[in-house]
Design an enzyme around this catalytic site. Structure first.
Site, mmCIF file in Angstrom:
data_model
loop_
_atom_site.group_PDB
_atom_site.id
_atom_site.type_symbol
_atom_site.label_atom_id
_atom_site.label_comp_id
_atom_site.label_asym_id
_atom_site.label_seq_id
_atom_site.Cartn_x
_atom_site.Cartn_y
_atom_site.Cartn_z
ATOM 1 N N GLY A 1 -15.637 77.891 55.138
ATOM 2 C CA GLY A 1 -14.386 77.674 54.285
ATOM 3 C C GLY A 1 -13.338 78.201 55.089
ATOM 4 N N ARG B 1 -19.996 91.794 32.522
ATOM 5 C CA ARG B 1 -20.340 90.839 31.532
ATOM 6 C C ARG B 1 -21.011 91.553 30.355
ATOM 7 N NH1 ARG B 1 -24.702 88.739 33.224
ATOM 8 N NH2 ARG B 1 -24.846 89.890 35.323
ATOM 9 N N HIS C 1 -21.479 82.827 61.929
ATOM 10 C CA HIS C 1 -21.979 83.705 60.837
ATOM 11 C C HIS C 1 -23.549 84.118 60.871
ATOM 12 C CE1 HIS C 1 -17.920 82.268 59.170
ATOM 13 N NE2 HIS C 1 -18.113 83.427 58.454
ATOM 14 N N THR D 1 -11.908 85.119 43.541
ATOM 15 C CA THR D 1 -13.190 84.402 43.197
ATOM 16 C C THR D 1 -12.919 83.042 43.963
ATOM 17 O OG1 THR D 1 -13.038 85.273 41.051
ATOM 18 C CG2 THR D 1 -14.266 83.229 41.142
ATOM 19 N N THR D 2 -13.909 82.537 44.391
ATOM 20 C CA THR D 2 -14.199 81.335 45.115
ATOM 21 C C THR D 2 -14.583 80.176 44.177
ATOM 22 O OG1 THR D 2 -16.111 81.666 46.337
ATOM 23 C CG2 THR D 2 -14.088 82.094 47.295
ATOM 24 N N GLY E 1 -20.413 94.045 40.843
ATOM 25 C CA GLY E 1 -20.684 93.180 41.760
ATOM 26 C C GLY E 1 -20.577 93.753 43.113
ATOM 27 N N MET F 1 -18.361 92.990 45.556
ATOM 28 C CA MET F 1 -17.025 93.176 45.834
ATOM 29 C C MET F 1 -16.514 94.064 44.842
ATOM 30 S SD MET F 1 -15.964 91.815 48.677
ATOM 31 C CE MET F 1 -14.156 92.324 48.342
ATOM 32 N N GLY G 1 -15.758 92.506 36.826
ATOM 33 C CA GLY G 1 -16.968 92.572 37.620
ATOM 34 C C GLY G 1 -17.136 93.327 38.449
ATOM 35 N N MET H 1 -9.156 87.007 51.344
ATOM 36 C CA MET H 1 -8.064 87.858 50.982
ATOM 37 C C MET H 1 -7.991 88.876 52.190
ATOM 38 S SD MET H 1 -6.789 88.754 47.969
ATOM 39 C CE MET H 1 -6.860 87.569 46.604
ATOM 40 N N LYS I 1 -26.281 82.307 56.023
ATOM 41 C CA LYS I 1 -25.071 81.287 55.548
ATOM 42 C C LYS I 1 -25.742 80.046 55.572
ATOM 43 C CE LYS I 1 -20.273 80.170 56.219
ATOM 44 N NZ LYS I 1 -20.246 80.364 54.747
HETATM 45 P P1 NAD Z 1 -21.550 89.345 42.990
HETATM 46 O O1 NAD Z 1 -22.289 88.149 42.257
HETATM 47 O O2 NAD Z 1 -22.151 90.332 43.526
HETATM 48 O O3 NAD Z 1 -20.499 89.879 41.760
HETATM 49 C C1 NAD Z 1 -19.881 89.111 40.820
HETATM 50 C C2 NAD Z 1 -19.905 90.006 39.571
HETATM 51 O O4 NAD Z 1 -18.904 89.574 38.491
HETATM 52 C C3 NAD Z 1 -21.143 90.289 38.752
HETATM 53 O O5 NAD Z 1 -21.247 91.790 38.798
HETATM 54 C C4 NAD Z 1 -20.838 89.600 37.525
HETATM 55 O O6 NAD Z 1 -21.765 90.410 36.671
HETATM 56 C C5 NAD Z 1 -19.571 89.928 37.310
HETATM 57 N N1 NAD Z 1 -19.052 89.152 36.067
HETATM 58 C C6 NAD Z 1 -19.443 87.628 36.079
HETATM 59 N N2 NAD Z 1 -18.727 87.092 34.984
HETATM 60 C C7 NAD Z 1 -18.149 88.225 34.188
HETATM 61 C C8 NAD Z 1 -17.308 88.436 33.366
HETATM 62 N N3 NAD Z 1 -17.089 87.421 32.293
HETATM 63 N N4 NAD Z 1 -16.638 89.633 33.026
HETATM 64 C C9 NAD Z 1 -16.982 90.615 33.888
HETATM 65 N N5 NAD Z 1 -17.782 90.612 35.146
HETATM 66 C C10 NAD Z 1 -18.248 89.535 35.155
HETATM 67 O O7 NAD Z 1 -20.530 88.379 43.819
HETATM 68 P P2 NAD Z 1 -19.521 88.848 45.074
HETATM 69 O O8 NAD Z 1 -20.192 88.709 46.326
HETATM 70 O O9 NAD Z 1 -18.990 90.252 44.647
HETATM 71 O O10 NAD Z 1 -18.391 87.720 45.033
HETATM 72 C C11 NAD Z 1 -17.577 87.427 43.748
HETATM 73 C C12 NAD Z 1 -16.685 86.452 44.146
HETATM 74 O O11 NAD Z 1 -15.752 86.673 45.188
HETATM 75 C C13 NAD Z 1 -17.231 85.221 44.683
HETATM 76 O O12 NAD Z 1 -16.865 84.035 44.127
HETATM 77 C C14 NAD Z 1 -17.170 85.155 46.034
HETATM 78 O O13 NAD Z 1 -17.228 83.865 46.744
HETATM 79 C C15 NAD Z 1 -15.763 85.619 46.072
HETATM 80 N N6 NAD Z 1 -15.334 86.518 47.329
HETATM 81 C C16 NAD Z 1 -14.074 86.222 47.676
HETATM 82 C C17 NAD Z 1 -13.435 86.916 48.918
HETATM 83 C C18 NAD Z 1 -12.174 86.649 49.269
HETATM 84 O O14 NAD Z 1 -11.767 87.120 50.434
HETATM 85 N N7 NAD Z 1 -11.563 86.064 48.489
HETATM 86 C C19 NAD Z 1 -14.353 87.684 49.537
HETATM 87 C C20 NAD Z 1 -15.558 88.058 49.180
HETATM 88 C C21 NAD Z 1 -16.369 87.347 48.100
#
Ligand code: NAD
Length: 269
Positions: A164, A34, A154, A98-99, A10, A12, A7, A124, A158
């Site tokens: 969470g 994707r 926030h 991922t959440t 995205g 992150m 991903g 994280m 939001k």
């Molecule tokens: P985003 O939508 O900007 O990015 C997600 C990316 O994943 C996209 O580019 C999408 O095309 C890609 N993707 C989806 N399915 C895929 C696949 N099968 N193969 C390859 N790539 C694929 O979202 P984001 O803001 O970057 O957040 C992503 C996730 O991380 C969310 O679930 C969010 O809640 C979580 N998050 C967690 C934390 C943490 O600390 N744990 C912090 C921030 C965000």
């Protein structure tokens, strides 16, 4: 250690590309997107906002996993569950940010964790995970004479409340007191509420501006008050925590680990 980012286009994903390149002790080995992503084939260095690296975003997931020692995954629940199966096959450590993971996705992680090391955490940030552990410890030490209130702020966009992370802090405090959060949870107060019920854990929510995330846990006793506060000002804290978790996985035996394990804050850790 060779780290790949799934991903990688995205929000992150791009942050992770940038920070893996900047981190010591690791190199960026690849990235996936994707199959229908407009960013397939894009240079990972350019996606990270820097110079080209000569590595393209790929949809050959298995090849990217084979090339890496650890893969960092901030994508979507179904994608993460799929990635867990590949990690188990290729013997690649997996860091999951991922959440929104449901039981079926968590089952896929647990199954894969029999074969490889997996670190999973809905937040994280090293600082937030430390705050969870401190909250549990302080709640256990102070006891019920100290009223616990959790305040979070926030940005104006939001849509859910409390956050969470605030709920996670409430769970940590409840664990410290050996109770279930559901039985002592007190949401926002309004009007004639009556006196505060001893043992309850209260939540208050503020929204405004561009605040990334502020959380305070208050322990209010008679004659003194303790406040534990974490303030996030940049999403890079999640990327840095995930990279630290990936490095921690080097040579670690298979299992499903938390950030708490990684930080050595578990009871048996
Ligand atoms: P985003 O939508 O900007 O990015 C997600 C990316 O994943 C996209 O580019 C999408 O095309 C890609 N993707 C989806 N399915 C895929 C696949 N099968 N193969 C390859 N790539 C694929 O979202 P984001 O803001 O970057 O957040 C992503 C996730 O991380 C969310 O679930 C969010 O809640 C979580 N998050 C967690 C934390 C943490 O600390 N744990 C912090 C921030 C965000």
């Amino acid at each position: 250690m060779k780290i790949a980012i799934v991903g990688c286009a995205g929000r992150m994903g791009r942050m992770l590309l940038k920070h893996v390149q900047a981190a010591e002790d690791c190199t960026l080995s690849g990235g996936t997107e994707r199959s229908d992503s407009p960013h397939l084939g894009a240079d990972l260095g350019v996606l990270a906002g820097g110079e080209p690296l000569g590595i393209a975003a790929s949809d050959d997931v298995e090849a990217v996993f084979r090339e890496a020692d650890a893969v960092i995954d901030f994508t979507a629940p179904a994608a993460t569950a799929h990635h867990a199966g590949i990690a188990a096959r290729t013997g690649t450590a997996l860091i999951v940010g991922t959440t929104g993971m449901q039981a079926e996705h968590l089952d896929a992680l647990a199954e894969a964790a029999r074969r490889v090391a997996i670190v999973q955490a809905p937040n994280m940030s090293v600082g937030v995970n430390l705050l969870f552990a401190l909250t549990e410890k302080v709640a256990a030490t102070l006891g019920i004479d100290y009223d616990i209130e959790i305040v979070e702020m926030h940005h104006r966009h939001k849509v859910d409340a409390p956050s969470g992370t605030a709920l996670g802090l409430g769970q940590a405090a409840a664990r410290g007191r050996d109770v279930e959060l559901e039985t002592v949870y007190e949401a926002v107060r309004d009007g004639h509420t009556g006196a505060r019920k001893a043992g309850n854990i209260g939540f208050a929510t503020l929204r405004g501006g561009d605040v990334v995330g502020d959380h305070t846990v208050l322990f209010a006793g008679e004659g003194e008050r303790i406040e534990l506060t974490h303030k996030a000002s940049d999403r890079s804290i999640f990327a840095k925590g995930a990279i630290r978790a990936a490095l921690w996985c080097a040579d670690r035996k298979p299992g499903l680990y938390s950030m708490r394990d990684m930080l050595g804050l578990s009871e048996d850790g």
